[in-house]
Design a protein around this motif. Structure first.
Motif, PDB file in Angstrom:
ATOM      1  N   ALA A   5      -4.160   4.392   4.076  1.00 30.33           N
ATOM      2  CA  ALA A   5      -2.852   4.131   3.321  1.00 30.33           C
ATOM      3  C   ALA A   5      -1.692   4.661   3.869  1.00 30.33           C
ATOM      4  CB  ALA A   5      -3.055   4.803   1.851  1.00 30.33           C
ATOM      5  N   GLU A   6      -0.437   4.066   3.573  1.00 28.73           N
ATOM      6  CA  GLU A   6       0.768   4.332   4.156  1.00 28.73           C
ATOM      7  C   GLU A   6       1.661   4.921   3.167  1.00 28.73           C
ATOM      8  OE1 GLU A   6       0.530   0.943   7.997  1.00 28.73           O
ATOM      9  OE2 GLU A   6       1.849   0.716   6.363  1.00 28.73           O
ATOM     10  N   LYS A   7       2.404   5.740   3.078  1.00 30.90           N
ATOM     11  CA  LYS A   7       3.342   6.326   2.062  1.00 30.90           C
ATOM     12  C   LYS A   7       2.671   6.649   1.064  1.00 30.90           C
ATOM     13  CE  LYS A   7       6.780   3.414   4.460  1.00 30.90           C
ATOM     14  NZ  LYS A   7       8.002   2.331   4.310  1.00 30.90           N
ATOM     15  N   GLN A   8       3.018   5.949  -0.228  1.00 27.10           N
ATOM     16  CA  GLN A   8       2.414   6.190  -1.484  1.00 27.10           C
ATOM     17  C   GLN A   8       1.441   5.175  -2.025  1.00 27.10           C
ATOM     18  OE1 GLN A   8       3.368   9.105  -2.815  1.00 27.10           O
ATOM     19  NE2 GLN A   8       4.498   9.318  -0.739  1.00 27.10           N
ATOM     20  N   VAL A  42      -2.874   2.482  -5.888  1.00 26.56           N
ATOM     21  CA  VAL A  42      -4.062   1.608  -5.929  1.00 26.56           C
ATOM     22  C   VAL A  42      -4.939   2.631  -6.606  1.00 26.56           C
ATOM     23  CG1 VAL A  42      -6.179   1.029  -4.634  1.00 26.56           C
ATOM     24  CG2 VAL A  42      -3.758   0.538  -3.587  1.00 26.56           C
ATOM     25  N   GLU A  43      -5.181   3.949  -6.421  1.00 28.61           N
ATOM     26  CA  GLU A  43      -6.068   4.716  -7.087  1.00 28.61           C
ATOM     27  C   GLU A  43      -5.644   4.749  -8.718  1.00 28.61           C
ATOM     28  OE1 GLU A  43      -9.214   7.126  -8.415  1.00 28.61           O
ATOM     29  OE2 GLU A  43      -9.045   6.000  -6.480  1.00 28.61           O
ATOM     30  N   ALA A  98      -2.814  -0.508   2.862  1.00 26.17           N
ATOM     31  CA  ALA A  98      -3.987   0.151   2.691  1.00 26.17           C
ATOM     32  C   ALA A  98      -5.002  -0.549   2.701  1.00 26.17           C
ATOM     33  CB  ALA A  98      -3.774   0.755   0.892  1.00 26.17           C
ATOM     34  N   ILE A  99      -6.133   0.357   2.941  1.00 23.59           N
ATOM     35  CA  ILE A  99      -7.509  -0.296   2.992  1.00 23.59           C
ATOM     36  C   ILE A  99      -8.514   0.206   2.048  1.00 23.59           C
ATOM     37  CG2 ILE A  99      -9.401  -0.613   4.434  1.00 23.59           C
ATOM     38  CD1 ILE A  99      -7.757  -0.500   6.887  1.00 23.59           C
ATOM     39  N   PHE A 100      -8.792  -0.437   1.084  1.00 25.93           N
ATOM     40  CA  PHE A 100      -9.693   0.139  -0.017  1.00 25.93           C
ATOM     41  C   PHE A 100     -11.095  -0.322   0.406  1.00 25.93           C
ATOM     42  CE2 PHE A 100     -11.719  -0.499  -4.173  1.00 25.93           C
ATOM     43  CZ  PHE A 100     -11.251   0.783  -4.942  1.00 25.93           C
TER      44      PHE A 100
END
Length: 729
Positions: free
Chosen positions: A587-590, A595-596, A475-477
């Motif tokens: 984001a990939e998958k879940q 992260v959220e 994921a990229i945040f």
């Protein structure tokens, strides 16, 4: 040796003695007048005329003859230049060039008063030059096919034009009489003070002396005759303009010859150019083929035709000189000129847009100078329309990249697409076609679309070497303006890379196998490189990783557990403030949902208000101490500026977020709405925060759109930018 001889001849002839000058020597019509050489070889002269010679030089060479030295050598030289002077056939652009030159010497069919006192009888309206040009312009067009027209004298040329039924006999008779009268008057003017001038004195008493010397007993009769001859010339000269389109600029626009045309300088000043001689000099350098864009004959011919439109477009900007000099830099960057000049010729509105950019938005002007081909995109029908929505943007970029063969081509194509889109949004914002709120959201959508597409492309390329981790997620945040959907034209990207995978996971299916930590670390580095590396198509974004766990000391990619543990146990309070404007953009998958949930959990932890206030105050003091405000436009760090406004907003959000856990947005509008739901704050205070943030953000956005360096003095802004600031605030 030749140069020394030439200098000696000039020194002997062009010197003032007690009895005056022997002769005045003018070297401005030598081959390549931009050169300092006083003498040139036959080969160099031939090369110059064949490669860069202009139609006005052809006009001047009509009168050339050998007067001294090796007559055989001079005669052979002129014979070798005949194909240049007398073309057997003229292409369309050559004829257009000739007609453009004549049209840019403003003509009127009489009916206007001529102020005899102070009038230049050679270069002024109805003067000797118009008679010469009347003959020469038609000699250039017809002389290649009718040898009888190759007459060096003006009166002989007029007679030859009549003999070949190209000009009516009555017109030739009129112009001949006018030419003789004006030449005799010129001689009288020059004899009075032994001066090389063709101007009737500006003082009435001095003009009366010329009148008397010319044989008139009364000045009124002299003035009446001079006016009559000048008007006659002007009327016949204007006949050459019958079928020519109307100029976009009234008045002289003459950039031929080796010297400034006085009436052109006056006209440029009237149009608003403060340094008209600089403009005139630059245009003449273009015509000399100084830049690659003006090397070819065809490009110079089109340039001559559109020159009035160029002058008109730049005269309409609020700072014509600044804009024109920027346009000169633009021409220097062009690899060729025919295509661009042809576009300007067909689309005058594009020229006005370029003038606006050059004069009022230096950042965008630099961007255009670096990528002049971007003008092609401006001509596409959708350029001034709103961007597609995010899903269609993603589809468009996906289709664009799918046509590329190889990862390097993908990087180039992504830069072309992204920079075109950013340029499109910037132009729309500059023109006022869209709101700045929309423009900021559009730039954010472009960035997110590009990040997502390149991350997938990197994933495909990376998997061929290192395989995949089946149980892994990436994921990229985003933080800062990207997360808040408030990107400016110069914003960098605040990113955090997060992955989730079993600790003992290994990649499979590639040339090499890597453990999860090394795999995602390398993968994140590849994504960063794809976003930041400079290619032939430029660069995309700067990436800021300082908000990752442990800051600059931490790994480029953090595991989900490490991210959670750091923020729960080790993060500073200011890092929690940064999470307020943070969201997952890839984001990939879940993993995005995971992260959220962590973000909301961290923000929901209560913090004593006193501790929070002390932390915010300490942060503010440290930032202002380490990076103090530098000037009046540093609205980000100035006391009460954008940074202080955001500190105040985030302070209140962190105070109340624990009591409103289900509504933690990231944009400023969402955060303001959240504040309004909380009953503990005064509406007036919330309004102050909202209005201050909008004001500072608007100013910041416009400055970053227009300027390459926002550290500019208050009184040094482009006037067009000042007007836009006033209009938006």
């Amino acid at each position: 040796f030749a140069v020394k001889v030439a200098k000696a001849i000039v020194a002997i002839l062009d010197q003032r003695t007690a009895d005056g000058y022997v002769f005045r020597i003018d070297l401005r019509l030598r081959p390549d007048p931009s050169s300092t050489a006083i003498a040139v070889s036959t080969a160099a002269a031939e090369q110059y005329y064949e490669s860069w010679g202009q139609n006005w030089e052809r006009s001047a060479l009509i009168k050339s003859r050998v007067i001294a030295g090796d007559e055989r050598c001079g005669t052979e030289f002129l014979q070798r230049l005949e194909p240049f002077i007398w073309r057997k056939s003229l292409d369309f652009y050559a004829i257009q060039d000739i007609h453009s030159i004549k049209r840019q010497i403003y003509a009127s069919k009489g009916g206007r008063e001529v102020d005899v006192v102070g009038h230049d009888i050679k270069t002024g309206r109805g003067g000797i030059r118009e008679i010469e040009f009347f003959a020469q312009i038609q000699q250039l067009i017809w002389g290649g096919r009718i040898p009888e027209l190759r007459e060096p004298t003006t009166l002989g040329a007029l007679t030859a034009l009549a003999d070949n039924n190209l000009v009516e006999g009555s017109v030739v008779s009129d112009l001949t009489n006018c030419y003789i009268f004006l030449r005799h008057l010129e001689h009288r003017i020059q004899m009075i003070n032994d001066e090389q001038t063709q101007r009737i004195p500006a003082k009435h008493e001095d003009a009366m002396l010329v009148s008397n010397f010319f044989g008139y007993s009364e000045f009124d009769g002299f003035a009446k005759d001079v006016t009559r001859y000048l008007t006659t010339v002007e009327t016949h000269y204007a006949e050459l303009f019958e079928d020519a389109p109307t100029l976009t600029v009234e008045g002289n626009l003459v950039f031929t010859g080796a010297e400034h045309d006085p009436e052109t300088i006056q006209n440029l000043e009237r149009l608003g150019f403060e340094n008209a001689e600089t403009v005139s000099r630059l245009v003449r350098e273009w015509h000399y083929g100084k830049y690659r864009a003006t090397k070819s004959t065809k490009s110079r011919q089109i340039l001559t035709e559109i020159m009035p439109n160029i002058i008109s477009a730049f005269s309409k900007t609020v700072q014509p000189d600044r804009a024109f000099i920027k346009f000169d830099q633009f021409l220097q960057s062009l690899p060729a000129g025919v295509q661009i000049f042809s576009i300007f010729q067909r689309h005058s509105e594009l020229l006005e847009l370029v003038a606006d950019v050059m004069g009022n938005a230096p950042r965008m002007a630099d961007y255009l100078t670096g990528s002049p081909q971007r003008l092609d995109y401006v001509l596409e029908p959708e350029f001034f329309s709103p961007l597609p929505d995010r899903s269609n943007l993603a589809l468009e970029l996906q289709q664009t990249l799918a046509r590329e063969d190889g990862f390097e081509s993908v990087l180039d194509a992504s830069r072309r697409w992204t920079n075109d889109m950013r340029f499109r949004v910037g132009i729309q914002a500059m023109r006022g076609d869209t709101s700045l709120e929309y423009a900021a959201d559009a730039l954010t959508a472009i960035a997110e679309t590009t990040i997502n597409a390149l991350t997938r492309s990197v994933g495909n390329e990376f998997a061929s070497k290192f395989g995949v981790i089946e149980e892994g997620e990436f994921a990229i945040f985003a933080n800062g303006k990207l997360a808040a959907r408030e990107l400016t034209p110069s914003s960098d990207l605040d990113l955090v890379f997060i992955y989730d995978a079993p600790s003992d996971a290994q990649s499979t299916g590639g040339e090499r196998s890597l453990p999860a930590s090394a795999y995602f670390l390398r993968f994140a580095q590849r994504v960063i490189s794809a976003l930041t590396v400079m290619t032939a198509e430029g660069r995309l974004y700067d990436v800021d990783l300082r908000l990752r766990p442990a800051g600059e000391q931490g790994p480029v990619a953090s595991s989900l557990n490490a991210f959670d543990k750091y923020h729960q146990e080790d993060a500073w309070l200011w890092e929690r403030l940064a999470l307020i404007r943070g969201r997952v953009i890839y984001a990939e998958k879940q993993l995005g949902q995971k992260v959220e949930r962590i973000r909301r959990k961290i923000l929901g932890k209560s913090v004593p208000e006193t501790q929070l206030a002390e932390t915010v105050s300490e942060m503010r003091s440290r930032i202002h101490a380490n990076a103090p405000s530098t000037d009046g436009w540093d609205i980000k760090r100035s006391a009460g500026g954008l940074m202080d406004t955001e500190f105040l907003l985030h302070f209140h959000i962190l105070r109340i977020v624990g009591k409103l856990p289900d509504a933690v947005g990231t944009s400023t509008s969402e955060l303001i709405a959240l504040l309004r739901e909380y009953e503990g704050l005064e509406e007036q205070d919330i309004d102050t925060i909202q209005h201050a943030h909008k004001l500072w953000s608007t100013i910041s956005w416009l400055l970053r759109l227009a300027l390459t360096d926002t550290a500019v003095e208050l009184n040094k802004l482009p006037l067009g930018l000042e007007r836009r600031l006033l209009a938006h605030t």
